[in-house]
Design a protein around this motif. Structure first.
Motif, PDB file in Angstrom:
ATOM      1  N   GLN A  13     -34.432  14.241  95.114  1.00  0.00           N
ATOM      2  CA  GLN A  13     -35.764  14.805  94.951  1.00  0.00           C
ATOM      3  C   GLN A  13     -35.854  15.517  93.600  1.00  0.00           C
ATOM      4  OE1 GLN A  13     -36.874  17.423  98.176  1.00  0.00           O
ATOM      5  NE2 GLN A  13     -39.051  16.987  97.877  1.00  0.00           N
ATOM      6  N   ALA A  14     -37.051  15.595  93.058  1.00  0.00           N
ATOM      7  CA  ALA A  14     -37.255  16.292  91.790  1.00  0.00           C
ATOM      8  C   ALA A  14     -36.724  17.723  91.892  1.00  0.00           C
ATOM      9  CB  ALA A  14     -38.722  16.303  91.426  1.00  0.00           C
ATOM     10  N   GLY A  15     -36.053  18.160  90.838  1.00  0.00           N
ATOM     11  CA  GLY A  15     -35.463  19.486  90.820  1.00  0.00           C
ATOM     12  C   GLY A  15     -34.006  19.530  91.206  1.00  0.00           C
ATOM     13  N   GLU A  16     -33.519  18.477  91.817  1.00  0.00           N
ATOM     14  CA  GLU A  16     -32.124  18.426  92.226  1.00  0.00           C
ATOM     15  C   GLU A  16     -31.231  17.956  91.081  1.00  0.00           C
ATOM     16  OE1 GLU A  16     -32.585  17.835  97.036  1.00  0.00           O
ATOM     17  OE2 GLU A  16     -32.110  16.086  95.810  1.00  0.00           O
ATOM     18  N   SER A  17     -29.929  17.901  91.381  1.00  0.00           N
ATOM     19  CA  SER A  17     -28.944  17.574  90.359  1.00  0.00           C
ATOM     20  C   SER A  17     -28.086  16.384  90.778  1.00  0.00           C
ATOM     21  CB  SER A  17     -28.022  18.782  90.106  1.00  0.00           C
ATOM     22  OG  SER A  17     -28.751  19.889  89.653  1.00  0.00           O
ATOM     23  N   LEU A  18     -27.527  15.724  89.778  1.00  0.00           N
ATOM     24  CA  LEU A  18     -26.533  14.675  89.977  1.00  0.00           C
ATOM     25  C   LEU A  18     -25.502  14.777  88.866  1.00  0.00           C
ATOM     26  CD1 LEU A  18     -28.637  11.471  90.809  1.00  0.00           C
ATOM     27  CD2 LEU A  18     -27.060  12.632  92.353  1.00  0.00           C
ATOM     28  N   ARG A  19     -24.299  14.332  89.171  1.00  0.00           N
ATOM     29  CA  ARG A  19     -23.250  14.266  88.152  1.00  0.00           C
ATOM     30  C   ARG A  19     -22.750  12.840  88.072  1.00  0.00           C
ATOM     31  NH1 ARG A  19     -17.100  16.637  88.088  1.00  0.00           N
ATOM     32  NH2 ARG A  19     -16.998  17.234  85.879  1.00  0.00           N
ATOM     33  N   LEU A  20     -22.924  12.224  86.923  1.00  0.00           N
ATOM     34  CA  LEU A  20     -22.447  10.867  86.705  1.00  0.00           C
ATOM     35  C   LEU A  20     -21.046  10.895  86.110  1.00  0.00           C
ATOM     36  CD1 LEU A  20     -25.619   9.149  85.208  1.00  0.00           C
ATOM     37  CD2 LEU A  20     -25.002   9.521  87.605  1.00  0.00           C
ATOM     38  N   SER A  21     -20.220   9.961  86.545  1.00  0.00           N
ATOM     39  CA  SER A  21     -18.876   9.799  86.007  1.00  0.00           C
ATOM     40  C   SER A  21     -18.737   8.405  85.422  1.00  0.00           C
ATOM     41  CB  SER A  21     -17.834   9.984  87.109  1.00  0.00           C
ATOM     42  OG  SER A  21     -17.928  11.242  87.697  1.00  0.00           O
ATOM     43  N   CYS A  22     -17.845   8.283  84.455  1.00  0.00           N
ATOM     44  CA  CYS A  22     -17.588   6.989  83.832  1.00  0.00           C
ATOM     45  C   CYS A  22     -16.080   6.772  83.836  1.00  0.00           C
ATOM     46  CB  CYS A  22     -18.136   6.988  82.406  1.00  0.00           C
ATOM     47  SG  CYS A  22     -17.840   5.476  81.474  1.00  0.00           S
ATOM     48  N   GLU A  23     -15.619   5.889  84.700  1.00  0.00           N
ATOM     49  CA  GLU A  23     -14.191   5.639  84.830  1.00  0.00           C
ATOM     50  C   GLU A  23     -13.777   4.518  83.887  1.00  0.00           C
ATOM     51  OE1 GLU A  23     -12.877   5.292  88.822  1.00  0.00           O
ATOM     52  OE2 GLU A  23     -10.893   4.544  88.284  1.00  0.00           O
ATOM     53  N   ALA A  24     -12.626   4.706  83.236  1.00  0.00           N
ATOM     54  CA  ALA A  24     -12.144   3.731  82.259  1.00  0.00           C
ATOM     55  C   ALA A  24     -10.903   3.009  82.771  1.00  0.00           C
ATOM     56  CB  ALA A  24     -11.829   4.447  80.953  1.00  0.00           C
TER      57      ALA A  24
END
Length: 127
Positions: A13-24
């Motif tokens: 929902q708008a206002g919330e957070s996410l954390r993206l990761s990039c695995e190598a």
């Protein structure tokens, strides 16, 4: 095979957070400048954030400044993107990218600067 794999996307929902990761797939990426790009439906790929090889320098698109934070991690997950105060206009597929330049202290905001790309992770923000 050299690979980058993004994770952490989702429906929020708008206002919330996410954390993206990039695995190598190889540890060398920790020595490269890296970046995050996104592509919304019907639009071209756009720069989101970039970081130098050691994390000392960063750059952001104006649309995400003060909300998103790019950071360097470790050899397995060399880059993250913390996304706070998400908005519906942040909805897109998010891609991580790496520039094949060991110990390069630059930060790059054009997709042609990067040689390696992940397949992307979907981020959907509803109001």
């Amino acid at each position: 095979q050299v690979q980058l794999v993004e994770s952490g996307g989702g429906l929020v929902q708008a206002g919330e957070s996410l954390r993206l990761s990039c695995e190598a797939s190889i540890g060398t990426f920790i020595t490269y400048p890296m970046g995050w790009f996104r592509q919304a439906p019907g639009k071209g790929r756009e720069f989101v954030a970039g970081i130098s090889w050691n994390g000392g320098t960063t750059d952001y698109a104006d649309s995400v400044k003060d909300r998103f934070t790019i950071s360097k991690g470790n050899a397995k997950i060399p880059v993250y993107l913390q996304m706070n105060s998400l908005k519906p206009e942040d909805t897109a597929i998010y891609f991580c990218a790496a520039r094949r330049a060991i110990f390069d202290g630059g930060v790059y905001s054009h997709d042609y600067d990067y040689e390696y790309w992940g397949q992307g992770t979907q981020v959907t923000v509803f109001s």
